[in-house]
Write a protein that holds these residues in place. Structure first.
Motif, PDB file in Angstrom:
ATOM      1  N   THR A  13       0.802  -1.221   0.000  1.00 17.25           N
ATOM      2  CA  THR A  13       0.000   0.000   0.000  1.00 17.25           C
ATOM      3  C   THR A  13       0.836   1.273   0.000  1.00 17.25           C
ATOM      4  N   THR A  14       2.053   1.200   0.491  1.00 18.11           N
ATOM      5  CA  THR A  14       2.866   2.412   0.592  1.00 18.11           C
ATOM      6  C   THR A  14       4.346   2.065   0.665  1.00 18.11           C
ATOM      7  N   GLU A  15       5.160   3.018   0.261  1.00 21.20           N
ATOM      8  CA  GLU A  15       6.605   2.917   0.475  1.00 21.20           C
ATOM      9  C   GLU A  15       6.997   3.688   1.729  1.00 21.20           C
ATOM     10  N   ASP A  16       6.051   4.407   2.301  1.00 20.95           N
ATOM     11  CA  ASP A  16       6.291   5.292   3.428  1.00 20.95           C
ATOM     12  C   ASP A  16       6.395   4.521   4.744  1.00 20.95           C
ATOM     13  N   CYS A  17       7.236   5.023   5.611  1.00 21.14           N
ATOM     14  CA  CYS A  17       7.381   4.466   6.960  1.00 21.14           C
ATOM     15  C   CYS A  17       7.792   5.606   7.883  1.00 21.14           C
ATOM     16  N   ASN A  18       7.308   5.575   9.102  1.00 20.08           N
ATOM     17  CA  ASN A  18       7.650   6.626  10.055  1.00 20.08           C
ATOM     18  C   ASN A  18       8.965   6.353  10.785  1.00 20.08           C
ATOM     19  N   LEU A  19       9.577   5.208  10.533  1.00 20.76           N
ATOM     20  CA  LEU A  19      10.892   4.889  11.086  1.00 20.76           C
ATOM     21  C   LEU A  19      11.915   4.855   9.946  1.00 20.76           C
ATOM     22  N   ARG A  20      13.132   5.068  10.271  1.00 24.37           N
ATOM     23  CA  ARG A  20      14.200   5.029   9.268  1.00 24.37           C
ATOM     24  C   ARG A  20      15.325   4.112   9.783  1.00 24.37           C
ATOM     25  N   CYS A  21      14.990   2.856   9.949  1.00 23.48           N
ATOM     26  CA  CYS A  21      15.970   1.894  10.464  1.00 23.48           C
ATOM     27  C   CYS A  21      17.099   1.713   9.450  1.00 23.48           C
ATOM     28  N   LYS A  22      18.326   1.820   9.907  1.00 27.91           N
ATOM     29  CA  LYS A  22      19.495   1.735   9.012  1.00 27.91           C
ATOM     30  C   LYS A  22      19.575   0.392   8.303  1.00 27.91           C
ATOM     31  N   TYR A  23      19.129  -0.659   8.930  1.00 24.95           N
ATOM     32  CA  TYR A  23      19.278  -1.994   8.374  1.00 24.95           C
ATOM     33  C   TYR A  23      18.041  -2.461   7.605  1.00 24.95           C
ATOM     34  N   CYS A  24      17.081  -1.584   7.393  1.00 28.94           N
ATOM     35  CA  CYS A  24      15.857  -1.968   6.689  1.00 28.94           C
ATOM     36  C   CYS A  24      16.160  -2.287   5.233  1.00 28.94           C
ATOM     37  N   TYR A  25      15.556  -3.352   4.740  1.00 31.77           N
ATOM     38  CA  TYR A  25      15.736  -3.720   3.331  1.00 31.77           C
ATOM     39  C   TYR A  25      14.953  -2.801   2.400  1.00 31.77           C
ATOM     40  N   GLU A  26      14.004  -2.045   2.925  1.00 33.60           N
ATOM     41  CA  GLU A  26      13.236  -1.071   2.135  1.00 33.60           C
ATOM     42  C   GLU A  26      13.984   0.256   2.159  1.00 33.60           C
ATOM     43  N   THR A  27      14.924   0.421   1.251  1.00 31.05           N
ATOM     44  CA  THR A  27      15.706   1.649   1.219  1.00 31.05           C
ATOM     45  C   THR A  27      14.978   2.727   0.427  1.00 31.05           C
ATOM     46  N   ASP A  28      15.402   3.961   0.598  1.00 33.57           N
ATOM     47  CA  ASP A  28      14.866   5.093  -0.158  1.00 33.57           C
ATOM     48  C   ASP A  28      13.354   5.209  -0.019  1.00 33.57           C
ATOM     49  N   LYS A  29      12.879   5.229   1.216  1.00 31.24           N
ATOM     50  CA  LYS A  29      11.441   5.328   1.468  1.00 31.24           C
ATOM     51  C   LYS A  29      10.889   6.652   0.972  1.00 31.24           C
ATOM     52  N   LYS A  30       9.695   6.588   0.387  1.00 29.53           N
ATOM     53  CA  LYS A  30       9.042   7.780  -0.138  1.00 29.53           C
ATOM     54  C   LYS A  30       7.599   7.822   0.341  1.00 29.53           C
ATOM     55  N   LYS A  31       7.019   8.991   0.339  1.00 28.82           N
ATOM     56  CA  LYS A  31       5.589   9.128   0.623  1.00 28.82           C
ATOM     57  C   LYS A  31       4.847   8.771  -0.658  1.00 28.82           C
ATOM     58  N   LYS A  32       4.863   7.514  -1.006  1.00 29.38           N
ATOM     59  CA  LYS A  32       4.250   7.057  -2.253  1.00 29.38           C
ATOM     60  C   LYS A  32       3.307   5.903  -1.927  1.00 29.38           C
ATOM     61  N   ASP A  33       2.011   6.137  -2.152  1.00 33.86           N
ATOM     62  CA  ASP A  33       0.989   5.124  -1.888  1.00 33.86           C
ATOM     63  C   ASP A  33       0.474   4.550  -3.199  1.00 33.86           C
ATOM     64  N   ILE A  34      -0.017   3.326  -3.146  1.00 34.31           N
ATOM     65  CA  ILE A  34      -0.714   2.757  -4.288  1.00 34.31           C
ATOM     66  C   ILE A  34      -2.006   3.556  -4.473  1.00 34.31           C
ATOM     67  N   SER A  35      -2.426   3.725  -5.700  1.00 31.65           N
ATOM     68  CA  SER A  35      -3.696   4.425  -5.913  1.00 31.65           C
ATOM     69  C   SER A  35      -4.846   3.462  -5.620  1.00 31.65           C
ATOM     70  N   LEU A  36      -5.948   4.010  -5.168  1.00 30.84           N
ATOM     71  CA  LEU A  36      -7.126   3.185  -4.916  1.00 30.84           C
ATOM     72  C   LEU A  36      -7.572   2.517  -6.210  1.00 30.84           C
ATOM     73  N   ASP A  37      -7.450   3.224  -7.318  1.00 34.15           N
ATOM     74  CA  ASP A  37      -7.835   2.672  -8.619  1.00 34.15           C
ATOM     75  C   ASP A  37      -7.005   1.433  -8.972  1.00 34.15           C
ATOM     76  N   THR A  38      -5.709   1.488  -8.709  1.00 36.30           N
ATOM     77  CA  THR A  38      -4.835   0.337  -8.980  1.00 36.30           C
ATOM     78  C   THR A  38      -5.200  -0.839  -8.082  1.00 36.30           C
ATOM     79  N   ALA A  39      -5.447  -0.565  -6.804  1.00 39.62           N
ATOM     80  CA  ALA A  39      -5.850  -1.632  -5.874  1.00 39.62           C
ATOM     81  C   ALA A  39      -7.169  -2.265  -6.318  1.00 39.62           C
ATOM     82  N   LYS A  40      -8.116  -1.446  -6.766  1.00 39.12           N
ATOM     83  CA  LYS A  40      -9.405  -1.967  -7.242  1.00 39.12           C
ATOM     84  C   LYS A  40      -9.218  -2.850  -8.465  1.00 39.12           C
ATOM     85  N   LYS A  41      -8.363  -2.434  -9.392  1.00 37.53           N
ATOM     86  CA  LYS A  41      -8.108  -3.240 -10.591  1.00 37.53           C
ATOM     87  C   LYS A  41      -7.519  -4.597 -10.217  1.00 37.53           C
ATOM     88  N   PHE A  42      -6.601  -4.600  -9.251  1.00 40.34           N
ATOM     89  CA  PHE A  42      -6.011  -5.850  -8.777  1.00 40.34           C
ATOM     90  C   PHE A  42      -7.085  -6.760  -8.171  1.00 40.34           C
TER      91      PHE A  42
END
Length: 151
Positions: A13-42
């Motif tokens: 649903t999102t690339e965003d996270c309120n933590l910035r753990c150094k060892y997280c495999y999800e690097t380069d977090k952004k405030k980027k959410d899936i669109s509701l339209d894309t989720a509905k299509k899926f």
């Protein structure tokens, strides 16, 4: 031991996270959410899909991926960054999912209508948010929470 069969549909649903753990495999977090339209299509695709075998039985691997996995229920799984960063989006997706299960005449909708669950992954730091608490309370009978201890 009885094999648990069922289908898990995962939506990031999102690339965003309120933590910035150094060892997280999800690097380069952004405030980027899936669109509701894309989720509905899926969801439309998965609910309307004919439950023919996806793969055949693989004796060497000991795996069976056939229409049987569709016949045992479905789990709608939310991941992210932290999937609770946009709880309004989660609510909209779940409402649409329930709507589709009750309005579609597909075989999957009929099988899953009374046999579905929700699952989400979170770092657990947002449980104090009133919207998050309301979401968890509303779906508590069908919600499984995975809380990481990474942070």
């Amino acid at each position: 031991m009885k094999q648990r069969l069922g289908l898990s549909m995962t939506i990031c649903t999102t690339e965003d996270c309120n933590l910035r753990c150094k060892y997280c495999y999800e690097t380069d977090k952004k405030k980027k959410d899936i669109s509701l339209d894309t989720a509905k299509k899926f969801l439309d695709l998965m609910i309307e899909k004919d439950p023919d075998p996806i793969l055949s039985f693989d004796e060497k691997e000991g795996c069976r991926f056939t229409k049987d996995i569709y016949n045992r229920g479905v789990t709608l799984d939310f991941i992210g960054g932290d999937s609770l960063m946009n709880v309004d989006l989660l609510e909209d997706i779940v409402k649409y999912f329930i709507y589709k299960l009750h309005t579609s005449h597909s075989q999957n909708a009929l099988l899953w209508r009374d046999n579905w669950r929700l699952s989400l992954s979170t770092n657990g730091t947002l449980f104090g948010d009133p919207k998050v608490r309301a979401f968890c309370e509303k779906y508590k009978r069908v919600l499984s929470l995975g809380v990481s201890i990474d942070g």
